[in-house]
Write an enzyme that holds these catalytic residues in place. Structure first.
Site, short mmCIF file in Angstrom:
data_model
loop_
_atom_site.label_atom_id
_atom_site.label_comp_id
_atom_site.label_asym_id
_atom_site.label_seq_id
_atom_site.Cartn_x
_atom_site.Cartn_y
_atom_site.Cartn_z
N LYS A 1 -1.02 -12.41 0.23
CA LYS A 1 -1.93 -11.92 -0.82
C LYS A 1 -1.15 -11.65 -2.10
O LYS A 1 -1.65 -11.87 -3.21
CB LYS A 1 -2.62 -10.64 -0.35
CG LYS A 1 -3.61 -10.84 0.79
CD LYS A 1 -4.25 -9.53 1.18
CE LYS A 1 -5.25 -9.74 2.32
NZ LYS A 1 -5.87 -8.46 2.74
N PHE A 2 0.08 -11.19 -1.95
CA PHE A 2 0.95 -10.94 -3.10
C PHE A 2 1.19 -12.23 -3.89
O PHE A 2 1.12 -12.24 -5.11
CB PHE A 2 2.28 -10.36 -2.62
CG PHE A 2 3.30 -10.17 -3.69
CD1 PHE A 2 3.25 -9.08 -4.54
CD2 PHE A 2 4.33 -11.09 -3.85
CE1 PHE A 2 4.21 -8.91 -5.53
CE2 PHE A 2 5.28 -10.93 -4.84
CZ PHE A 2 5.21 -9.83 -5.67
N LYS B 1 18.68 -6.68 -12.66
CA LYS B 1 19.61 -6.25 -13.70
C LYS B 1 20.98 -6.88 -13.45
O LYS B 1 21.47 -6.92 -12.33
CB LYS B 1 19.72 -4.74 -13.75
CG LYS B 1 18.43 -4.04 -14.18
CD LYS B 1 18.62 -2.54 -14.25
CE LYS B 1 17.32 -1.86 -14.71
NZ LYS B 1 17.46 -0.38 -14.76
N ASP C 1 15.03 -8.49 -2.31
CA ASP C 1 15.18 -7.73 -3.56
C ASP C 1 16.02 -8.56 -4.54
O ASP C 1 17.15 -8.92 -4.22
CB ASP C 1 15.88 -6.40 -3.27
CG ASP C 1 15.80 -5.42 -4.43
OD1 ASP C 1 15.81 -5.88 -5.59
OD2 ASP C 1 15.74 -4.21 -4.17
#
Length: 241
Positions: free
Chosen positions: A220-221, A148, A144
């Site tokens: 695939k991403f 921000k 992740d």
């Protein structure tokens, strides 16, 4: 993703925020196949921190280089790596239970025996279950990015975390990161360049990044992102002291 003022508010909304704040745990819903895979495969492939510090020779029934991956998602690339590198032991850590189930289902279908998994927080697993100087490679793929600015402190790649990893890698062992967020790649590079005991394996003096090694399957991403012009950055640093 919605921001919460407190962990209590998050829990009320069904979202669990980990103590180390490196991820948000979204439990999701297990399919019948995933639940069956966990039930059938956990006795042979599941690991727990309650077992204490692991002896890899006992866990896998052999002596072999051990690779650990933090946050394997649904586990497809991890199972593929495991199947194509039978000479290595693999340990995966994931907090998303449906991902655990999917990974174990794929592992069962592929017939791999050199894979074990934790369903637990990675920092605690490293501290309580992984012996110092024991890992051949540690993998962290597409964590992740917490893009921000106010959330950057939640990124898992930080100075203290990197030094924890350093103690778990054998001398010559590598820490392999990959991300599709350029700013996070730059953050990773900055942290690793300043980290004691590590050396960049890249031959690219201008960038410091490396081409995707053959052992890391392209997802695939990634293929979809590349078609849209998105980049992927790989970093591999070796423990030298």
């Amino acid at each position: 993703m919605k921001s919460f003022k407190s962990q209590e508010e998050a829990r009320a909304a069904g979202v669990y925020i980990s103590k180390i704040r490196s991820f948000v745990k979204r439990e999701g819903r297990l399919t019948n196949a995933q639940a069956k895979a966990i039930e059938g495969n956990w006795p042979s492939k599941g690991l727990s921190i309650d077992q204490g510090m692991l002896n890899f020779d006992h866990v896998f029934g052999r002596t072999a280089p051990t690779v650990l991956e933090i946050g394997f998602g649904m586990g497809k690339s991890l199972v593929e790596m495991t199947a194509t590198a039978p000479q290595h032991n693999f340990i995966g850590i994931e907090v998303h239970r449906p991902g655990i189930g999917a990974c174990l289902a794929d592992a069962e279908e592929a017939g791999v025996e050199n894979l074990r998994v934790f369903e637990h927080d990675a920092v605690e697993v490293l501290a309580q279950s992984i012996a110092d100087d024991s890992l051949h490679r540690l993998q962290l793929y597409f964590p992740d990015p917490w893009h921000k600015t106010r959330h950057h402190k939640r990124r898992i790649v930080q100075r203290d975390f990197v030094q924890n990893i350093r103690t778990k890698l054998a001398i010559g062992g590598t820490f392999h990161m990959a991300t599709d967020w350029q700013h996070y790649a730059e953050h990773m590079m900055d942290v690793m360049t300043q980290a004691d005991g590590f050396e960049n394996t890249s031959s690219e003096e201008t960038t410091g990044y490396v081409p995707r090694p053959d052992y890391r399957p392209i997802t695939k991403f990634e293929v979809r992102g590349q078609k849209l012009g998105h980049g992927v950055w790989d970093l591999i640093f070796k423990r030298v002291s």
